[in-house]
Design a protein around this motif. Structure first.
Motif, PDB file in Angstrom:
ATOM      1  N   PRO A  42       1.066  -1.170  -0.073  1.00  0.00           N
ATOM      2  CA  PRO A  42      -0.021   0.071  -0.090  1.00  0.00           C
ATOM      3  C   PRO A  42       0.812   1.267   0.085  1.00  0.00           C
ATOM      4  N   TYR A  43       0.683   2.106  -1.005  1.00  0.00           N
ATOM      5  CA  TYR A  43       1.643   3.375  -1.212  1.00  0.00           C
ATOM      6  C   TYR A  43       2.985   2.927  -1.094  1.00  0.00           C
ATOM      7  N   GLY A  44       3.579   1.556  -1.629  1.00  0.00           N
ATOM      8  CA  GLY A  44       5.005   1.515  -1.625  1.00  0.00           C
ATOM      9  C   GLY A  44       5.383   0.718  -0.273  1.00  0.00           C
ATOM     10  N   TRP A  45       4.656   0.637   0.735  1.00  0.00           N
ATOM     11  CA  TRP A  45       5.243   0.029   2.116  1.00  0.00           C
ATOM     12  C   TRP A  45       5.380  -1.458   1.808  1.00  0.00           C
ATOM     13  N   GLU A  46       6.312  -1.799   2.330  1.00  0.00           N
ATOM     14  CA  GLU A  46       6.618  -3.494   2.438  1.00  0.00           C
ATOM     15  C   GLU A  46       6.176  -3.921   3.738  1.00  0.00           C
ATOM     16  N   ILE A  47       5.877  -5.243   3.726  1.00  0.00           N
ATOM     17  CA  ILE A  47       4.873  -5.973   4.850  1.00  0.00           C
ATOM     18  C   ILE A  47       5.864  -5.818   6.056  1.00  0.00           C
ATOM     19  N   ASP A  48       7.176  -5.800   6.111  1.00  0.00           N
ATOM     20  CA  ASP A  48       8.051  -5.706   7.317  1.00  0.00           C
ATOM     21  C   ASP A  48       7.748  -4.320   7.788  1.00  0.00           C
ATOM     22  N   GLN A  49       7.037  -3.399   7.064  1.00  0.00           N
ATOM     23  CA  GLN A  49       7.249  -1.841   7.665  1.00  0.00           C
ATOM     24  C   GLN A  49       5.799  -1.543   7.922  1.00  0.00           C
ATOM     25  N   LEU A  50       5.035  -2.465   8.145  1.00  0.00           N
ATOM     26  CA  LEU A  50       3.640  -2.508   8.661  1.00  0.00           C
ATOM     27  C   LEU A  50       3.444  -3.277   9.754  1.00  0.00           C
ATOM     28  N   VAL A  55       2.820  -2.412  17.371  1.00  0.00           N
ATOM     29  CA  VAL A  55       3.550  -3.275  18.230  1.00  0.00           C
ATOM     30  C   VAL A  55       4.140  -4.520  17.493  1.00  0.00           C
ATOM     31  N   CYS A  56       3.172  -4.965  16.789  1.00  0.00           N
ATOM     32  CA  CYS A  56       3.601  -6.534  16.329  1.00  0.00           C
ATOM     33  C   CYS A  56       3.731  -6.416  14.625  1.00  0.00           C
ATOM     34  N   TYR A  57       4.937  -6.878  14.261  1.00  0.00           N
ATOM     35  CA  TYR A  57       5.153  -6.858  13.022  1.00  0.00           C
ATOM     36  C   TYR A  57       4.823  -8.430  12.404  1.00  0.00           C
ATOM     37  N   THR A  58       3.564  -9.029  12.458  1.00  0.00           N
ATOM     38  CA  THR A  58       3.286 -10.190  12.282  1.00  0.00           C
ATOM     39  C   THR A  58       2.425 -10.500  11.074  1.00  0.00           C
ATOM     40  N   GLY A  59       2.389  -9.503  10.102  1.00  0.00           N
ATOM     41  CA  GLY A  59       1.539  -9.473   8.809  1.00  0.00           C
ATOM     42  C   GLY A  59       2.148 -10.731   8.091  1.00  0.00           C
ATOM     43  N   ILE A  60       1.122 -11.241   7.209  1.00  0.00           N
ATOM     44  CA  ILE A  60       1.503 -12.682   6.205  1.00  0.00           C
ATOM     45  C   ILE A  60       1.259 -12.182   4.832  1.00  0.00           C
ATOM     46  N   HIS A  61       2.348 -12.344   4.128  1.00  0.00           N
ATOM     47  CA  HIS A  61       2.098 -11.884   2.736  1.00  0.00           C
ATOM     48  C   HIS A  61       1.555 -12.895   1.730  1.00  0.00           C
ATOM     49  N   SER A  62       0.224 -12.953   1.620  1.00  0.00           N
ATOM     50  CA  SER A  62      -0.528 -13.854   0.954  1.00  0.00           C
ATOM     51  C   SER A  62      -0.770 -13.292  -0.572  1.00  0.00           C
ATOM     52  N   PRO A  63      -1.107 -14.001  -1.619  1.00  0.00           N
ATOM     53  CA  PRO A  63      -1.384 -13.441  -3.012  1.00  0.00           C
ATOM     54  C   PRO A  63      -2.062 -12.110  -2.857  1.00  0.00           C
ATOM     55  N   SER A  64      -1.640 -10.892  -3.407  1.00  0.00           N
ATOM     56  CA  SER A  64      -2.156  -9.853  -3.549  1.00  0.00           C
ATOM     57  C   SER A  64      -2.443  -9.006  -2.263  1.00  0.00           C
ATOM     58  N   SER A 103       1.870   2.274   9.321  1.00  0.00           N
ATOM     59  CA  SER A 103       3.217   2.227   8.633  1.00  0.00           C
ATOM     60  C   SER A 103       4.293   2.736   9.677  1.00  0.00           C
ATOM     61  N   ASN A 104       5.245   2.365   9.663  1.00  0.00           N
ATOM     62  CA  ASN A 104       6.383   2.618  10.214  1.00  0.00           C
ATOM     63  C   ASN A 104       7.776   2.522   9.708  1.00  0.00           C
ATOM     64  N   ASN A 116      -2.763   4.231   7.751  1.00  0.00           N
ATOM     65  CA  ASN A 116      -3.377   3.769   8.968  1.00  0.00           C
ATOM     66  C   ASN A 116      -4.634   3.121   8.683  1.00  0.00           C
ATOM     67  N   TYR A 117      -4.853   2.063   8.701  1.00  0.00           N
ATOM     68  CA  TYR A 117      -6.251   1.230   8.609  1.00  0.00           C
ATOM     69  C   TYR A 117      -6.632   0.836  10.150  1.00  0.00           C
ATOM     70  N   THR A 118      -7.522   1.806  10.652  1.00  0.00           N
ATOM     71  CA  THR A 118      -8.348   1.365  11.900  1.00  0.00           C
ATOM     72  C   THR A 118      -9.495   0.630  11.446  1.00  0.00           C
ATOM     73  N   PHE A 119      -9.580  -0.563  12.472  1.00  0.00           N
ATOM     74  CA  PHE A 119     -10.767  -1.473  12.104  1.00  0.00           C
ATOM     75  C   PHE A 119     -11.372  -2.035  13.360  1.00  0.00           C
TER      76      PHE A 119
END
Length: 339
Positions: A42-50, A55-64, A103-104, A116-119
């Motif tokens: 999103p807007y050029g941010w890599e998964i390890d920057q979200l 607190v937790c950099y626990t994102g999983i890169h699934s297709p798309s 993002s960080n 900043n996705y607030t849900f």
């Protein structure tokens, strides 16, 4: 010119992902977990920057997509990666869980627009307190599509009367002991979403307890393929409803257990971004049971003898006793006449 090219080749090259517009997010509020999907890069941010909750950099890169999961829905603040909860009292008391994907970047300069996705997800307080599995047949899915608005859908798993899947039965579904082995028709449907979203069944299994993690389990569907010879998958990932059937059963050596719990791991697939149809089934698809990584819906199948069948057995027994008495009297009369 050659020296200029050499200079360019000597410069460090920043390999970044292809930036995408970030006004699209899908949040699934399952009974066992909250799952948030945002477009990859999103807007050029890599998964390890979200991060989840900053607190937790626990994102999983699934297709798309980049996927973030909250597996702990304990109603206390900061229970998992900054997740906060709020209690809403009233006749229909609720708990609301909040978190965000932010993002960080620790570098000196930032070139990408911050995200900043607030849900949030809403759950009935009675469900969380009592852990009533009856409520686990239903999940809520939110799609925020930027300027196109926010869409809300109810994802539910129901037992239907037959293979036409027109009429759902009341929960919990009761199976008479005399009908063990009969066909059970299951439909999982999302209402309120556009046709681009498909319901996909990943895995289904049964346990003798309400817990989907119970080691005593019987697999019905693995990797979207039948794992039991009685299973027939009618539709999967074709539209907003997926359906299948299997033959009812009970667990052996557990005579006191009168309930079978059916669990299905499912997800909503955006057909405009992904190929939703599962790959063709093969022996490799069933080579090993897969640990669920998504949302799980659970429904209850009660196995019990009906009063009518019990009365029928009592009537048959009484008739048999009466018949034996009559035969015995006749036998004694015949012997008496001979004497």
């Amino acid at each position: 010119m050659a020296s200029f090219v050499a200079l360019l080749l000597g410069l460090p090259v920043a390999l970044t992902c292809a930036p995408q517009k970030a006004d699209y997010v899908v949040v699934s509020c399952f009974p066992n977990a909250i799952i948030a999907n945002v477009p990859e890069c999103p807007y050029g941010w890599e998964i390890d920057q979200l991060s989840l909750g900053g607190v937790c950099y626990t994102g999983i890169h699934s297709p798309s997509y980049y996927r973030f999961i909250i597996p702990d829905l304990t109603p206390r603040n900061h229970s998992y990666c900054g997740t906060q909860s709020e209690y809403m009292p009233g006749k229909d008391a609720k708990y609301i869980f909040y978190n965000s994907i932010v993002s960080n970047d620790t570098s000196l300069t930032v070139r990408n627009q911050p995200v900043n996705y607030t849900f949030s997800c809403v759950y009935r307080a009675a469900y969380l307190v009592n852990n009533a599995v009856f409520s686990q047949r239903v999940a809520t899915v939110y799609v925020n599509n930027g300027s196109l608005g926010t869409f809300r859908s109810q994802l539910s798993m129901n037992v239907f009367t037959n293979s036409k899947f027109l009429y759902a039965k009341d929960a919990p579904y009761v199976i008479d002991t005399s009908e063990i082995g009969s066909e059970v028709f299951i439909g999982i449907e999302a209402k309120g979403l556009s046709n681009r979203f498909k319901v996909v069944i990943n895995n289904c299994w049964a346990t003798p307890t309400p817990y989907s993690t119970d080691r005593k389990r019987w697999s019905l569907i693995i990797n979207s393929c039948p794992a039991d010879y009685t299973v027939t998958i009618f539709d999967n990932a074709k539209d907003s409803r997926s359906t299948f059937k299997f033959n009812s059963f009970r667990f052996q050596r557990l005579e006191k257990v009168s309930t079978v719990w059916l669990h299905c791991e499912v997800h909503i697939c955006d057909a405009e971004r992904l190929v939703c149809q599962p790959s063709p089934c093969s022996k490799r698809s069933l080579s090993s049971e897969v640990e669920p990584s998504g949302g799980i819906l659970t429904t209850e199948l009660q196995i019990k003898g009906s009063e009518s069948s019990n009365n029928g057995r009592a009537t048959e027994t009484s008739f048999l006793i009466l018949l034996l008495v009559v035969v015995n009297i006749c036998f004694e009369l015949v012997n008496g006449s001979k004497i």
